[in-house]
Design a protein around this motif. Structure first.
Motif, PDB file in Angstrom:
ATOM      1  N   VAL A 191      -3.474  31.315 -27.299  1.00 17.38           N
ATOM      2  CA  VAL A 191      -4.206  31.429 -28.535  1.00 17.38           C
ATOM      3  C   VAL A 191      -5.661  31.332 -28.205  1.00 17.38           C
ATOM      4  CG1 VAL A 191      -4.814  30.544 -30.598  1.00 17.38           C
ATOM      5  CG2 VAL A 191      -2.388  30.651 -29.837  1.00 17.38           C
ATOM      6  N   ASP A 192      -6.416  32.261 -28.829  1.00 16.66           N
ATOM      7  CA  ASP A 192      -7.997  32.047 -28.471  1.00 16.66           C
ATOM      8  C   ASP A 192      -8.252  30.824 -29.433  1.00 16.66           C
ATOM      9  OD1 ASP A 192     -10.919  32.206 -28.470  1.00 16.66           O
ATOM     10  OD2 ASP A 192     -10.638  34.374 -27.906  1.00 16.66           O
ATOM     11  N   ILE A 193      -8.354  29.699 -28.878  1.00 21.58           N
ATOM     12  CA  ILE A 193      -8.793  28.628 -29.862  1.00 21.58           C
ATOM     13  C   ILE A 193     -10.158  28.328 -30.341  1.00 21.58           C
ATOM     14  CG2 ILE A 193      -9.185  26.997 -28.128  1.00 21.58           C
ATOM     15  CD1 ILE A 193      -6.907  26.418 -31.265  1.00 21.58           C
ATOM     16  N   VAL A 242     -12.858  22.607 -10.242  1.00 22.33           N
ATOM     17  CA  VAL A 242     -12.395  22.833 -11.726  1.00 22.33           C
ATOM     18  C   VAL A 242     -13.248  21.836 -12.609  1.00 22.33           C
ATOM     19  CG1 VAL A 242     -10.326  22.941 -13.192  1.00 22.33           C
ATOM     20  CG2 VAL A 242     -10.362  23.300 -10.627  1.00 22.33           C
ATOM     21  N   PRO A 243     -14.134  22.236 -13.140  1.00 23.41           N
ATOM     22  CA  PRO A 243     -15.208  21.128 -13.932  1.00 23.41           C
ATOM     23  C   PRO A 243     -14.764  20.949 -15.344  1.00 23.41           C
ATOM     24  CG  PRO A 243     -16.257  23.332 -13.897  1.00 23.41           C
ATOM     25  CD  PRO A 243     -15.026  23.503 -12.853  1.00 23.41           C
ATOM     26  N   LEU A 244     -14.743  19.843 -15.928  1.00 30.32           N
ATOM     27  CA  LEU A 244     -14.342  19.722 -17.312  1.00 30.32           C
ATOM     28  C   LEU A 244     -15.485  19.805 -18.107  1.00 30.32           C
ATOM     29  CD1 LEU A 244     -11.955  18.587 -19.035  1.00 30.32           C
ATOM     30  CD2 LEU A 244     -12.579  16.194 -18.772  1.00 30.32           C
ATOM     31  N   THR A 245     -16.525  19.768 -17.867  1.00 30.00           N
ATOM     32  CA  THR A 245     -17.877  20.254 -18.518  1.00 30.00           C
ATOM     33  C   THR A 245     -17.983  21.870 -18.458  1.00 30.00           C
ATOM     34  OG1 THR A 245     -18.938  18.301 -18.148  1.00 30.00           O
ATOM     35  CG2 THR A 245     -20.291  20.029 -18.896  1.00 30.00           C
ATOM     36  N   ILE A 246     -17.569  22.480 -19.599  1.00 35.36           N
ATOM     37  CA  ILE A 246     -17.164  23.917 -19.335  1.00 35.36           C
ATOM     38  C   ILE A 246     -18.740  24.656 -19.409  1.00 35.36           C
ATOM     39  CG2 ILE A 246     -16.194  25.710 -20.366  1.00 35.36           C
ATOM     40  CD1 ILE A 246     -14.310  23.894 -18.965  1.00 35.36           C
ATOM     41  N   THR A 248     -14.677  12.469 -21.465  1.00 29.43           N
ATOM     42  CA  THR A 248     -15.692  13.419 -22.007  1.00 29.43           C
ATOM     43  C   THR A 248     -15.730  13.571 -23.478  1.00 29.43           C
ATOM     44  OG1 THR A 248     -14.119  15.096 -22.007  1.00 29.43           O
ATOM     45  CG2 THR A 248     -15.093  14.548 -19.859  1.00 29.43           C
ATOM     46  N   GLN A 249     -16.606  14.638 -24.003  1.00 32.37           N
ATOM     47  CA  GLN A 249     -16.835  14.863 -25.498  1.00 32.37           C
ATOM     48  C   GLN A 249     -15.515  15.362 -25.880  1.00 32.37           C
ATOM     49  OE1 GLN A 249     -19.090  13.887 -27.251  1.00 32.37           O
ATOM     50  NE2 GLN A 249     -18.635  14.981 -29.071  1.00 32.37           N
ATOM     51  N   TYR A 250     -14.746  16.375 -24.875  1.00 32.32           N
ATOM     52  CA  TYR A 250     -13.432  16.836 -25.311  1.00 32.32           C
ATOM     53  C   TYR A 250     -12.345  15.996 -25.835  1.00 32.32           C
ATOM     54  CZ  TYR A 250     -14.515  21.700 -23.673  1.00 32.32           C
ATOM     55  OH  TYR A 250     -15.361  22.768 -23.498  1.00 32.32           O
ATOM     56  N   MET A 251     -12.252  14.804 -25.064  1.00 33.27           N
ATOM     57  CA  MET A 251     -11.503  13.990 -25.232  1.00 33.27           C
ATOM     58  C   MET A 251     -11.773  12.982 -26.537  1.00 33.27           C
ATOM     59  SD  MET A 251     -11.034  12.400 -21.269  1.00 33.27           S
ATOM     60  CE  MET A 251     -11.225  13.559 -19.930  1.00 33.27           C
ATOM     61  N   LEU A 252     -13.014  12.885 -26.818  1.00 33.48           N
ATOM     62  CA  LEU A 252     -13.423  11.979 -27.907  1.00 33.48           C
ATOM     63  C   LEU A 252     -13.095  12.709 -29.292  1.00 33.48           C
ATOM     64  CD1 LEU A 252     -16.618  10.337 -26.807  1.00 33.48           C
ATOM     65  CD2 LEU A 252     -14.587   9.059 -27.323  1.00 33.48           C
ATOM     66  N   VAL A 253     -13.313  14.066 -29.223  1.00 35.71           N
ATOM     67  CA  VAL A 253     -13.200  15.007 -30.282  1.00 35.71           C
ATOM     68  C   VAL A 253     -11.682  14.925 -30.711  1.00 35.71           C
ATOM     69  CG1 VAL A 253     -13.053  17.389 -31.031  1.00 35.71           C
ATOM     70  CG2 VAL A 253     -15.075  16.247 -29.945  1.00 35.71           C
ATOM     71  N   PHE A 294     -11.903  26.738 -24.554  1.00 32.86           N
ATOM     72  CA  PHE A 294     -12.676  26.009 -25.675  1.00 32.86           C
ATOM     73  C   PHE A 294     -13.928  27.006 -25.700  1.00 32.86           C
ATOM     74  CE2 PHE A 294      -9.816  22.366 -24.950  1.00 32.86           C
ATOM     75  CZ  PHE A 294      -9.101  22.574 -25.854  1.00 32.86           C
ATOM     76  N   ASN A 295     -14.555  27.963 -24.958  1.00 32.42           N
ATOM     77  CA  ASN A 295     -15.658  28.203 -24.996  1.00 32.42           C
ATOM     78  C   ASN A 295     -15.613  29.639 -24.498  1.00 32.42           C
ATOM     79  OD1 ASN A 295     -18.624  27.852 -25.477  1.00 32.42           O
ATOM     80  ND2 ASN A 295     -19.116  27.650 -23.408  1.00 32.42           N
TER      81      ASN A 295
END
Length: 408
Positions: A137-139, A400-404, A348-353, A33-34
């Motif tokens: 895919v480069d999302i 393997v952090p979830l905060t990228i 995390t913010q990812y999950m909330l989104v 994602f980043n």
């Protein structure tokens, strides 16, 4: 000097550095994602083409929509790319998709309806979900390209250089105002996955609220409001309270639509609301008369006044086309993978989104006939699988952090 761990096993410094480097590569490899890839420009351009929802491919028989053709090109390109996320748990998804395709084929043959195009579309969307979920895919580039295309569509529409099928309402190349409402409410929310700075998030919210308002889609506005409320407060609650929150938001939205559907700027909707009511009445009759296995693919249409209209309820559409099994499989995919009702309160913010995006899809489906079997929904579902996999990896250790990070 060599280093000796406390348990007595000799590990040279070179090996330690190599292991640390490998861990860093592993951590960055999940940053779908980043992290930009070498094919970012191609994916950004193809995602931008998805905005041409109301445009058919010229000079090609079959009246194929341009977004569908762009998706096919992207799938073909992804077949030659290495996955950036490995061992994503997609076995259940693949098996369910296969069962669903065979089931829908049989149901359509029993009802003697034309099924080929619709079935191929469902299969392609399923493959597209797979490609996004595995990072082929480069999302990041794709969502940025899609956001830019949505922004460009606005001045093109108001300058008269884009189609205007609903005068006074922002549509442009998206064709239908409710489809436009879905895109402008959903995509900016989903794009929160790829931005980190506060001002970027604020601009996305301004785009979502302003553009969705201009489409005149009341359902999309309500869905966006529910998503924003979810983003603001859902992180504080556990599974039970979140379930109650979902029910409360649905109840609030229904209340507002019933009491204020023709309030303020929507006061002139009496004619269109009357037509919608007639379509809903015939649609409900078709739902009630359909067998439990449905009437087959492509039958969720309403003949009315020598014209044909699509259903204005995606749930009813699934029931009429493929019965309760079609509805159950689709809803299970979005609710279990996207909302994940058993997920802990710490998210995390990812999950909330992802959760907010699924809420928009579930809400818009109540007043829009084709939501689940679309490119935007496939993008959300693919991202949901990817986020769930990253979440699983993050529990296995700090490597393997979830905060990228902000690597480029």
């Amino acid at each position: 000097m060599n280093s000796f761990p406390s348990h007595g096993t000799y590990v040279p410094k070179v090996a330690q550095i190599s292991q640390a480097s490998n861990l860093g590569i592993r951590a960055r490899s999940i940053d779908i994602f980043n992290r930009r890839t070498g094919f970012w420009l191609v994916d950004a351009l193809l995602f931008a083409v998805f905005v041409l929802e109301g445009v058919a491919l010229p000079l090609v028989p079959g009246n194929i929509p341009v977004p569908e053709f762009a998706m096919i090109i992207l799938i073909v390109l992804c077949l030659f790319r290495e996955p950036r996320l490995r061992n994503v748990r997609l076995g259940g998804f693949a098996l369910s998709l296969l069962i669903l395709l065979v089931y829908l084929l049989v149901v359509s043959e029993i009802n003697e309806v034309s099924w080929s195009r619709r079935l191929i579309r469902i299969a392609l969307l399923g493959i597209f979900v797979w490609m996004i979920a595995t990072g082929r895919v480069d999302i990041r580039a794709g969502l940025i390209g899609l956001i830019i295309a949505l922004i460009v569509n606005i001045p093109l529409y108001y300058s008269g250089n884009a189609p205007d099928y609903y005068p006074g309402f922002l549509t442009g190349y998206l064709g239908d105002k409710n489809v436009a409402g879905l895109y402008y409410s959903l995509i900016p929310i989903l794009a929160l996955l790829v931005v980190r700075r506060r001002w970027q998030k604020v601009l996305l919210m301004v785009l979502a609220i302003g553009a969705t308002f201009l489409t005149g889609s009341r359902t999309s506005l309500g869905a966006l409001a529910c998503a924003l409320i979810w983003l603001a407060i859902a992180s504080r609650f556990g599974p039970i309270i979140r379930a109650m929150l979902v029910l409360g938001l649905v109840g609030l939205l229904n209340f507002v639509e019933e009491r204020f559907a023709q309030a303020w700027i929507f006061a002139d909707r009496t004619g269109t609301d009357g037509l919608r009511s007639r379509i809903d009445e015939v649609s409900l009759e078709m739902v009630n008369s359909a067998p439990w296995y449905g009437n087959g693919l492509g039958t969720a249409i309403v003949p009315l006044d020598d014209r044909t209209f699509f259903f204005h309820n995606a749930y009813w559409g699934l029931l009429v086309e493929g019965g309760w099994l079609f509805l159950a499989i689709v809803l299970f995919a979005f609710i279990w993978v996207g909302l994940n009702p058993l997920r802990s309160a710490k998210r995390t913010q990812y999950m909330l989104v992802i959760e907010a995006s699924v809420i928009i899809i579930l809400t818009c489906s109540t007043r829009l006939g084709e939501v689940f079997i679309t490119v935007p929904s496939a993008i959300v579902l693919g991202c949901a699988f990817a986020v769930r996999h990253i979440e699983t990896l993050s529990r296995r250790g700090p490597s393997v952090p979830l905060t990228i990070s902000h690597s480029r």
